[in-house]
Design a protein around this motif. Structure first.
Motif, PDB file in Angstrom:
ATOM      1  N   PRO A 172       0.832  -1.210   0.000  1.00 39.13           N
ATOM      2  CA  PRO A 172       0.000   0.000   0.000  1.00 39.13           C
ATOM      3  C   PRO A 172       0.863   1.255   0.000  1.00 39.13           C
ATOM      4  O   PRO A 172       1.932   1.296   0.595  1.00 39.13           O
ATOM      5  N   ARG A 173       0.402   2.277  -0.690  1.00 41.59           N
ATOM      6  CA  ARG A 173       1.110   3.554  -0.771  1.00 41.59           C
ATOM      7  C   ARG A 173       0.181   4.678  -0.319  1.00 41.59           C
ATOM      8  O   ARG A 173      -0.650   5.162  -1.091  1.00 41.59           O
ATOM      9  N   GLY A 174       0.263   5.064   0.937  1.00 40.20           N
ATOM     10  CA  GLY A 174      -0.544   6.164   1.458  1.00 40.20           C
ATOM     11  C   GLY A 174      -2.019   5.894   1.294  1.00 40.20           C
ATOM     12  O   GLY A 174      -2.524   4.830   1.652  1.00 40.20           O
ATOM     13  N   ASN A 175      -2.733   6.854   0.708  1.00 42.87           N
ATOM     14  CA  ASN A 175      -4.177   6.716   0.518  1.00 42.87           C
ATOM     15  C   ASN A 175      -4.542   6.212  -0.866  1.00 42.87           C
ATOM     16  O   ASN A 175      -5.720   6.210  -1.231  1.00 42.87           O
ATOM     17  N   LYS A 176      -3.537   5.795  -1.646  1.00 45.91           N
ATOM     18  CA  LYS A 176      -3.810   5.338  -3.006  1.00 45.91           C
ATOM     19  C   LYS A 176      -4.502   3.976  -2.983  1.00 45.91           C
ATOM     20  O   LYS A 176      -4.306   3.170  -2.080  1.00 45.91           O
ATOM     21  N   ALA A 177      -5.312   3.753  -4.013  1.00 49.17           N
ATOM     22  CA  ALA A 177      -6.056   2.492  -4.086  1.00 49.17           C
ATOM     23  C   ALA A 177      -5.081   1.322  -4.151  1.00 49.17           C
ATOM     24  O   ALA A 177      -4.039   1.389  -4.800  1.00 49.17           O
ATOM     25  N   LEU A 178      -5.437   0.260  -3.454  1.00 50.50           N
ATOM     26  CA  LEU A 178      -4.587  -0.924  -3.458  1.00 50.50           C
ATOM     27  C   LEU A 178      -4.671  -1.612  -4.814  1.00 50.50           C
ATOM     28  O   LEU A 178      -5.754  -1.797  -5.359  1.00 50.50           O
ATOM     29  N   ASN A 179      -3.519  -1.996  -5.349  1.00 51.77           N
ATOM     30  CA  ASN A 179      -3.469  -2.591  -6.680  1.00 51.77           C
ATOM     31  C   ASN A 179      -3.288  -4.101  -6.573  1.00 51.77           C
ATOM     32  O   ASN A 179      -2.588  -4.597  -5.698  1.00 51.77           O
ATOM     33  N   THR A 180      -3.916  -4.832  -7.480  1.00 54.45           N
ATOM     34  CA  THR A 180      -3.879  -6.287  -7.455  1.00 54.45           C
ATOM     35  C   THR A 180      -3.717  -6.818  -8.864  1.00 54.45           C
ATOM     36  O   THR A 180      -4.343  -6.321  -9.799  1.00 54.45           O
ATOM     37  N   LEU A 181      -2.846  -7.834  -9.031  1.00 53.76           N
ATOM     38  CA  LEU A 181      -2.794  -8.596 -10.270  1.00 53.76           C
ATOM     39  C   LEU A 181      -3.623  -9.857 -10.068  1.00 53.76           C
ATOM     40  O   LEU A 181      -3.460 -10.562  -9.072  1.00 53.76           O
ATOM     41  N   ASN A 182      -4.492 -10.134 -11.034  1.00 61.45           N
ATOM     42  CA  ASN A 182      -5.441 -11.229 -10.897  1.00 61.45           C
ATOM     43  C   ASN A 182      -5.370 -12.073 -12.165  1.00 61.45           C
ATOM     44  O   ASN A 182      -5.715 -11.610 -13.246  1.00 61.45           O
TER      45      ASN A 182
END
Length: 763
Positions: free
Chosen positions: A391-401
């Motif tokens: 996680p980076r601060g308030n940025k949306a969490l990124n996911t590879l699916n």
């Protein structure tokens, strides 16, 4: 001269006949193609599809009859022939032991390639480790690591889609293209791990350029009695515990029907180097498998299902927020203290991988008297991979699916001998596969495809392999043609829809020979070519690969690889010494590899909204891989032995005349073992010496290769009736070092001292 006397007798007495059946021991299945000959003469014959053989018009007298078949021990019987005589042969699997590592023959696999099998006590000593780590016990096999929890096998310098893994006879299909995508296989399923080194494209298809790994369970039981085993393993580093059990049996009222259940649970916390803990390096794993089969002499069917589920923490210190911190992390000898907690934790936070893989297989065979043995194998696999970044601060969490579904099928005929001296197999195989990456419609992606696009693959192949076996010689030749149609669907970063189609096709071939000069010395020569089409990640990657902590860029103009492989293996075995020496040479045209991005001698990094990452590009060159594997076992006394394993490899980009990156360094492993008579016990001490990889061009990587290292290992074991106990101390002196083939060597050291206790109870 005495052996010839019956043949030279008067013709009037040469009216005797000698016949019988050749079958496998215990299961009594016919061994078609076995050669039977009379010692000291040129009289020989082959067993037919039902294992039957017949000699006619023999003279009365004493004969030495020899039965020989690929993959079985040779049997020699003395027969006193007076008239008609029946003599059946019961053959056992051939295992030539080289201390703890076994060089084993296979009945329907390629004969002229080097293969090594890990089983028995040697396999037991690896229990609790991943599949990739277990295979490192075999000479010429190393592993590509991502931290201390993720390991995938390397054969002669190559890995991923160039190493085909057969899970209970099925080609394992996951997202194996990733450098940190370890095989989703529970090693406790296997009672034997076999590595076939060298191009094996004729038998197994277009991806087997480097070799094949076979994960092989025991055959289903042929008894109605219920039995099994329980394994418990504890590891000090990471406070890891592993429990696994097997239960199997049959049905008293239905002869030939049997079953097996198996399951494993593993949990471990943060790994400790010699000096510090690594944050977020825990693991949790849950696996189950089940099999049921029905078998008679001429037909049989088996069903198999396995489910593999794991969560893997990725060292938090590998995901850096900005370029300055990334450069500092690579240059520093120790990670920032925020990534080195004072104690281990079982928590698995972001970044991490969450994986699930299931496999269903059905295999049936029938023995047709006029043709041979027909086998049909069908399978379905589903692989679901989730990769979470930090996680980076308030940025949306990124996911590879990634969601991958694969259907495979193979029809194989092991035909009856033709022209009395040729046996072999003919087969056809097919595959359908579709992948969804962060989108839920194959041909109509809903969002921009992340890292790799959605894709669909249809491939098929047809092959023939023929073998000629006569006394001291074994010959093999094979030819295969494969085609591959692949379609990629996605949205570009600008939102433009694309639909790319790729068609590939080529031949694979093999030619080899085995020659046994005498009982002590034999030679094995193999010449083969194979090919591999580029994968979707190599063509389309464009983004952050979270698990690898790298920015990867593909190349849509890549061409298929074509490999030309040569290998020569010499085996020498006398009473006290056993030597195996393999030399190999592999030319690969248009070799594809992930190369660090270097511009003007400066390694390049990429800053994204997800953080700063080293940059890598898929590129293509003509490559040459050459090397030597050497294994020596010497019995100093009846109880004291020494084993030496040595492997070297030289890999070069011959197009630009430079050495290639990420190639295993020279390594020597020495083991001194003493076996006690009481309780089948032993103790051994071993050392692994790994040289520094000096064959790397200056400024061709983000950090220079780490120094050479030497680590010590202690093993001990004993067996008391149904209970086996084992102890292993790895990195016994708690050395601080880094491994060149670990993708996280930029950020952290290797695992420190680790004490492993193993208990197995058989009932």
């Amino acid at each position: 001269m005495g052996a010839w006397l019956p043949i030279l007798a008067q013709k009037t007495s040469c009216i005797c006949s000698l016949k019988g059946v050749v079958h496998e021991k215990d299961i009594h299945q016919a061994v078609a193609g076995a050669v039977i000959y009379i010692k000291g003469t040129n009289i020989s014959t082959f067993a037919d599809g039902n294992g039957r053989y017949n000699f006619k018009n023999l003279c009365q007298g004493q004969y030495t009859l020899i039965c020989q078949a690929v993959g079985f021990q040779k049997v020699e019987i003395v027969v006193n022939l007076t008239q008609e005589h029946n003599e059946d042969f019961s053959l056992e699997d051939k295992d030539e032991h080289l201390q703890e590592v076994v060089v084993a023959g296979k009945k329907i696999e390629t004969l002229t390639q080097t293969r090594t099998t890990l089983d028995g006590q040697a396999l037991e000593q690896t229990r609790g480790q991943s599949l990739g780590e277990s295979l490192k016990a075999i000479t010429g096999v190393t592993s590509l690591q991502t931290g201390s929890s993720i390991s995938k096998p390397i054969i002669h310098g190559m890995h991923s889609n160039r190493v085909l893994i057969l899970n209970n006879g099925i080609r394992q299909e996951g997202q194996q293209w990733g450098s940190e995508h370890a095989p989703e296989i529970d090693p406790f399923v296997a009672k034997k791990l076999t590595v076939v080194k060298g191009a094996a494209g004729v038998r197994y298809g277009s991806d087997a350029i480097a070799g094949v790994i076979m994960v092989e369970p025991d055959p289903l039981p042929d008894s109605a009695k219920i039995h099994g085993e329980i394994n418990a393993v504890g590891l000090s580093n990471g406070k890891m515990s592993v429990f696994s059990g097997i239960l199997e049996g049959g049905f008293p009222k239905i002869q030939g029907l049997s079953w097996r259940l198996q399951g494993t649970y593993k949990r471990g916390g943060d790994i400790k180097t010699a000096d510090y803990y690594m944050l977020n390096t825990g693991v949790q794993e849950r696996n189950i498998s089940a099999a049921v089969g029905y078998k008679k002499q001429h037909f049989g069917t088996e069903l198999f299902f396995s489910y593999f589920d794991t969560q893997l923490g990725i060292f938090t210190g590998s995901h850096i927020g900005n370029l300055t911190d990334l450069q500092n992390a690579i240059q520093n000898t120790r990670p920032n203290e925020i990534y080195t907690p004072v104690e281990s934790s079982y928590d698995i936070n972001r970044p991490n991988q969450d994986l699930a893989h299931n496999l269903f297989k059905i295999k049936s065979f029938i023995i047709a008297e006029n043709l041979g043995k027909w086998s049909l194998t069908l399978s379905r696999q589903y692989d679901w991979r989730l990769e979470y970044d930090a996680p980076r601060g308030n940025k949306a969490l990124n996911t590879l699916n990634f969601k991958l579904t694969t259907y495979t099928g193979e029809l194989l005929l092991d035909h009856k001998p033709i022209f009395k001296n040729i046996s072999g197999s003919v087969g056809v195989s097919g595959l359908y596969q579709e992948n969804l990456s962060s989108a839920y419609e194959l041909r109509k992606p809903l969002i921009n495809t992340v890292l790799i696009p959605n894709y669909q693959v249809i491939s098929g192949g047809v092959f023939v392999i023929e073998r000629y076996l006569k006394q001291k010689w074994e010959f093999e030749t094979g030819l295969r043609y494969d085609f591959r149609n692949a379609q990629a669907f996605g949205l570009s970063p600008s939102g433009v829809y694309f639909d790319n189609t790729f068609n590939f096709g080529n031949f694979s071939a093999t030619l080899g020979a085995n020659y046994s000069l005498n009982d002590a010395l034999s030679f094995k020569l193999n010449v083969a070519n194979a090919w591999r089409s580029p994968n979707m990640n190599e063509l389309f990657s464009d983004g952050v690969h979270h698990g690898a902590a790298a920015y990867e860029k593909g190349n849509i103009n890549l061409k298929p690889e074509v490999a030309h492989n040569f290998s020569l293996t010499t085996n020498f075995e006398k009473e006290k010494i056993a030597i195996e020496l393999t030399a190999y040479l592999n030319y690969i045209n248009d070799f594809i590899y992930l190369r660090p991005r270097i511009e003007n001698g400066i390694p390049q990094t990429v800053l994204t909204v997800r953080g700063a990452f080293p940059a890598f590009d898929y590129t293509q060159v003509d490559a040459r891989f050459a090397g030597v594997d050497l294994s020596i076992n010497y019995l100093i006394t009846n109880r004291l032995s020494i084993n030496e394993k040595y492997s070297i490899i030289r890999a070069k980009d011959i197009l630009n005349d430079v050495f290639m990156v990420n190639i295993p360094a020279d390594r020597l492993e020495s083991t001194l073992k003493y076996s006690f008579k009481k309780y089948d016990s032993f103790v051994s001490i071993g050392n692994q010496l790994v040289a520094q990889q000096t064959r790397v061009e200056d400024k061709s990587d983000f950090a220079p290769p780490p120094p050479a290292y030497s680590i010590w290992r202690i093993d001990a074991g004993m067996k008391i009736q149904k209970i086996s106990l084992g102890l292993t101390v790895s990195n016994a002196f708690n050395l601080s070092y880094r491994e060149y083939l670990n993708r996280f060597r930029y950020f952290t050291d290797e695992m420190g001292r680790n004490v492993t206790l193993r208990l197995k109870y058989v009932f």
